[in-house]
Design a protein around this motif. Structure first.
Motif, PDB file in Angstrom:
ATOM      1  N   HIS A  69       0.767  -1.142   0.123  1.00  0.00           N
ATOM      2  CA  HIS A  69       0.325  -0.128   0.011  1.00  0.00           C
ATOM      3  C   HIS A  69       0.793   1.322  -0.012  1.00  0.00           C
ATOM      4  N   ARG A  71       0.435   5.812  -0.265  1.00  0.00           N
ATOM      5  CA  ARG A  71      -0.541   6.967  -0.365  1.00  0.00           C
ATOM      6  C   ARG A  71      -0.076   8.181  -0.665  1.00  0.00           C
ATOM      7  N   ASP A  77      -4.706   6.484  -3.238  1.00  0.00           N
ATOM      8  CA  ASP A  77      -4.206   5.494  -2.551  1.00  0.00           C
ATOM      9  C   ASP A  77      -3.642   4.439  -3.730  1.00  0.00           C
ATOM     10  N   ALA A  91      -4.477  -1.922  -7.819  1.00  0.00           N
ATOM     11  CA  ALA A  91      -5.653  -1.256  -7.530  1.00  0.00           C
ATOM     12  C   ALA A  91      -5.434   0.233  -6.973  1.00  0.00           C
ATOM     13  N   THR A  92      -6.449   1.018  -7.081  1.00  0.00           N
ATOM     14  CA  THR A  92      -6.304   2.452  -6.514  1.00  0.00           C
ATOM     15  C   THR A  92      -7.598   2.951  -5.742  1.00  0.00           C
ATOM     16  N   LYS A  93      -7.443   3.897  -5.127  1.00  0.00           N
ATOM     17  CA  LYS A  93      -8.526   4.554  -4.376  1.00  0.00           C
ATOM     18  C   LYS A  93      -8.348   5.970  -4.407  1.00  0.00           C
ATOM     19  N   SER A  94      -9.287   6.754  -4.555  1.00  0.00           N
ATOM     20  CA  SER A  94      -9.415   8.182  -4.303  1.00  0.00           C
ATOM     21  C   SER A  94     -10.060   8.477  -2.800  1.00  0.00           C
ATOM     22  N   ASP A  97     -13.719   7.480  -3.206  1.00  0.00           N
ATOM     23  CA  ASP A  97     -14.207   5.972  -3.456  1.00  0.00           C
ATOM     24  C   ASP A  97     -14.384   5.135  -1.935  1.00  0.00           C
ATOM     25  N   ASP A  98     -15.460   4.391  -1.883  1.00  0.00           N
ATOM     26  CA  ASP A  98     -15.590   3.628  -0.706  1.00  0.00           C
ATOM     27  C   ASP A  98     -14.537   2.343  -0.584  1.00  0.00           C
ATOM     28  N   GLU A  99     -14.385   1.769  -1.762  1.00  0.00           N
ATOM     29  CA  GLU A  99     -13.359   0.542  -1.709  1.00  0.00           C
ATOM     30  C   GLU A  99     -12.224   0.802  -2.841  1.00  0.00           C
ATOM     31  N   PRO A 100     -11.127   0.139  -2.865  1.00  0.00           N
ATOM     32  CA  PRO A 100     -10.329   0.106  -3.758  1.00  0.00           C
ATOM     33  C   PRO A 100     -10.553  -0.358  -5.053  1.00  0.00           C
ATOM     34  N   LYS A 101     -10.483   0.376  -6.274  1.00  0.00           N
ATOM     35  CA  LYS A 101     -11.051   0.103  -7.544  1.00  0.00           C
ATOM     36  C   LYS A 101      -9.657  -0.889  -8.218  1.00  0.00           C
TER      37      LYS A 101
END
Length: 232
Positions: A69, A71, A77, A91-94, A97-101
């Motif tokens: 991970h 950030r 992330d 995977a990424t997450k802004s 977002d609720d969960e990583p994409k």
């Protein structure tokens, strides 16, 4: 990212190496912090400067297994993995977002073998190209996914940064084109997008230069330089 040591060369060439290829040039373990100065110089004679901080936060569990991970302080992330094929994002997450994409396909940062000529493809977008008289001006809103071809161009390079001088670095070059309407005289034109990245042993990415020239009446482009100023 400080020197090119013999084990790194062995990792690139021999099976059974204890570390996957690239991990010496792109550290994944937790406890690291990178501070960069990001300077964007546009063709309309404006300049933007900001500071960006990235942190490595250790391993996390995702739906399909664990990943390393990272950030960024801009609210993004990233999760990465490494194996015999290299280092890749999964995977990424802004902050929205609720969960990583999950990435549809692995997105390589460095691909094995770590040798001049090794290539791969990943998507990018236009970070600097803007329309002069339209809203929103940023081209990335209409062209969010552009294929870019990456190639390892050099090994053993020396790089000077505000964080210090580094040697034994690997240089990657990325090339893409984006067809846009430049102006009524030229019409449609293939705009080049070029990235150069330097990865150094023990540290990781120390410098990135992105060039997106426009040279048209309808568009403006520029150059972005991201340089390491501090790390631990």
């Amino acid at each position: 990212m400080l020197r090119l040591v013999p084990p790194l060369m062995a990792c690139a060439l021999l099976a059974g190496c204890s570390k996957p290829p690239g991990t010496e040039l792109f550290p994944l373990d937790d406890g690291h912090r990178w501070t960069y100065q990001v300077r964007s110089e546009y063709e309309n004679n404006t300049t933007e400067t900001e500071t960006r901080v990235l942190r490595s936060l250790g391993r996390d569990s995702l739906a399909d297994g664990s990943a390393w991970h990272r950030r960024s302080d801009d609210g993004i992330d990233y999760w990465l993995r490494s194996d015999d094929t290299g280092i890749f994002r999964v995977a990424t997450k802004s902050d929205l977002d609720d969960e990583p994409k999950k990435d549809a396909l692995p997105r390589y940062v460095l691909k094995a073998p770590l040798a001049v000529g090794t290539g791969w493809q990943a998507t990018t977008t236009a970070y600097l190209l803007r329309r002069r008289q339209e809203f929103p001006p940023e081209i990335r809103h209409s062209h969010p996914s552009i294929p870019m071809n990456y190639t390892i161009e050099a090994l053993g390079e020396a790089v000077k940064t505000a964080a210090g001088d580094f040697s034994g670095c690997l240089r990657v070059r990325g090339i893409a084109t984006l067809r846009l309407f430049a102006d009524p005289v030229v019409g449609w034109k293939d705009m080049p997008l070029t990235t150069r990245e330097w990865y150094c042993p023990g540290v990781g990415l120390v410098k990135l230069v992105r060039e997106e020239p426009a040279n048209s009446t309808f568009l403006t482009g520029g150059t972005l330089t991201m340089e390491l100023t501090e790390w631990q």
